[in-house]
Design an enzyme around this catalytic site. Structure first.
Site, mmCIF file in Angstrom:
data_model
loop_
_atom_site.group_PDB
_atom_site.id
_atom_site.type_symbol
_atom_site.label_atom_id
_atom_site.label_comp_id
_atom_site.label_asym_id
_atom_site.label_seq_id
_atom_site.Cartn_x
_atom_site.Cartn_y
_atom_site.Cartn_z
ATOM 1 N N ALA A 37 0.670 -1.295 -0.130
ATOM 2 C CA ALA A 37 0.061 -0.122 0.057
ATOM 3 C C ALA A 37 0.878 1.234 -0.003
ATOM 4 C CB ALA A 37 -1.012 -0.108 1.244
ATOM 5 N N ASP A 38 1.936 1.341 0.672
ATOM 6 C CA ASP A 38 2.747 2.456 0.953
ATOM 7 C C ASP A 38 3.649 2.520 -0.570
ATOM 8 O OD1 ASP A 38 3.404 3.334 3.789
ATOM 9 O OD2 ASP A 38 3.007 1.292 3.774
ATOM 10 N N GLY A 39 3.958 1.565 -1.299
ATOM 11 C CA GLY A 39 4.569 1.807 -2.729
ATOM 12 C C GLY A 39 3.681 2.211 -3.542
ATOM 13 N N GLY A 56 2.854 5.842 -2.855
ATOM 14 C CA GLY A 56 4.222 6.421 -3.171
ATOM 15 C C GLY A 56 4.284 6.571 -4.751
#
Length: 398
Positions: free
Chosen positions: A168-170, A173
């Site tokens: 999810a962070d990737g 981002g």
């Protein structure tokens, strides 16, 4: 890095952990001057996150590539004032504090834009601004759960499955990185001011899972876990080879699916009504899986891949890290490069993605020591003399 396409762009990375800092990492690979702002007492928690070697965080070394590290205590008003001064001299600032904290500390977009109208601000939060959950803490795990990803991942008779990496962070981002470039284009080409990019950890990943929402909205049915199958193509699964390896296959294109059946010695099935047309293949996916599993299970990985490659079938081995590094395609493209580092000696990290014909991304160094560039930034950029810097250090501000 001076000849990168983003040369002359200054990015202030005042976020922590993964999604926000990744934005600055990717911009820095292509020439942006990135200043990483960290708390003096330990720095970005990413430094202690995951695998360590001799007390050095390996993920930090990669995400911190090409960045200049300064320490700054944002719990002090003097520290927040220094951040504002840095923001005045920046094109992009990345923050992931809660919305209420940004407003309380006067680090919200209206406050920063009043002093630098050209500033593009990226605000990364768990839930996004607005709504009853906007001020709640959030991490990638929650985004992977609420986006629908975990619900669709795993075996039909097993629990929802979370990824063992920062998915999810990737995705957030990456989404925010192209959003920054659009905001800069709008500013620089159309003569507009900068603007706020509001990104959370749910929406970007949910967008990739939109099919389940479309299915529910139009057909009233909720898709469920199907293991490694996918109800848009067959064959599509992972299969165990004779020598204990796993092989993945996708028949998303009808021509590929037919070639796969021919490759395993069942050409007659390409004319069978059950398998000749895409929707029919989906209805008989279990039968196709059994055919593929039986044939692949009777062959070694090398033998099976040789047959599929000769037949132009979309198949690939399931790699672990060691196999990925050794793959001839990865080696030929120099995907993983050894970068010298004063703490680790050297470390292999993935080269910048994507690749350009004229302006290749570059890695000048891995993650720096905490506060390594304090004198350069506070002395050179902000013009604070040595006595003032020493005073700020004694006060715990830097």
């Amino acid at each position: 890095m001076s000849d990168g396409p983003l040369s002359g762009l200054r990015v202030l990375d005042a976020a922590t952990l993964a999604a926000g800092p990744l934005i600055a990492t990717w911009l820095g690979e292509h020439g942006a001057d990135v200043i990483k702002v960290e708390q003096p007492d330990g720095g970005d928690p990413l430094r202690q996150w995951g695998a360590q070697k001799d007390g050095v965080g390996l993920m930090w070394k990669s995400v911190g590539r090409n960045k200049k590290s300064v320490t700054l205590n944002l719990r002090h008003e003097t520290g927040r004032d220094l951040l504002r001064r840095l923001a005045r001299r920046s094109d992009v600032v990345v923050l992931n504090l809660r919305p209420s904290t940004l407003r309380k500390w006067r680090l919200d977009h209206p406050s920063l834009a009043a002093e630098n109208p050209r500033l593009v601000m990226v605000h990364v939060t768990g839930y996004g601004e607005g709504g009853p959950k906007s001020d709640r803490p959030g991490f990638g795990t929650l985004g992977e759960a609420m986006s629908g990803f975990a619900h669709l991942t795993g075996s039909p008779d097993g629990p929802p499955t979370l990824p063992s990496f920062m998915l999810a962070d990737g995705v957030a981002g990456l989404t925010a990185t192209y959003a920054v470039m659009m905001a800069l284009y709008h500013r620089d080409v159309h003569g507009a001011d900068g603007q706020l990019v509001d990104i959370n950890l749910i929406d970007p990943l949910a967008r990739l899972l939109e099919q389940s929402v479309l299915t529910y909205d139009q057909l009233g049915s909720v898709p469920h876990r199907t293991g490694n199958r996918w109800d848009i193509s067959a064959p599509r699964n992972v299969y165990l080879t004779k020598d204990g390896h796993w092989l993945a296959m996708s028949g998303s294109a009808p021509t590929i699916a037919k070639r796969a059946l021919q490759a395993v010695g069942r050409p007659e099935l390409t004319e069978d009504p059950r398998f000749a047309e895409a929707q029919q293949r989906l209805r008989h996916a279990a039968e196709i899986d059994a055919i593929m599993a039986d044939w692949i299970g009777a062959h070694t990985l090398d033998d099976a891949m040789a047959v599929f490659e000769a037949a132009d079938v979309a198949a690939a081995p399931v790699y672990d890290a060691a196999q990925l590094l050794a793959d001839p395609q990865m080696v030929a493209r120099d995907v993983y490069r050894s970068v010298p580092d004063p703490q680790l000696g050297a470390m292999r990290v993935q080269a910048p993605v994507p690749r350009f014909s004229a302006t290749q991304g570059a890695i000048s160094h891995l993650g720096p020591a905490l506060g390594e560039h304090n004198d350069e930034i506070y002395g050179g950029l902000l013009g604070l003399d040595a006595d003032r810097r020493r005073e700020l250090s004694e006060q715990g501000v830097i």
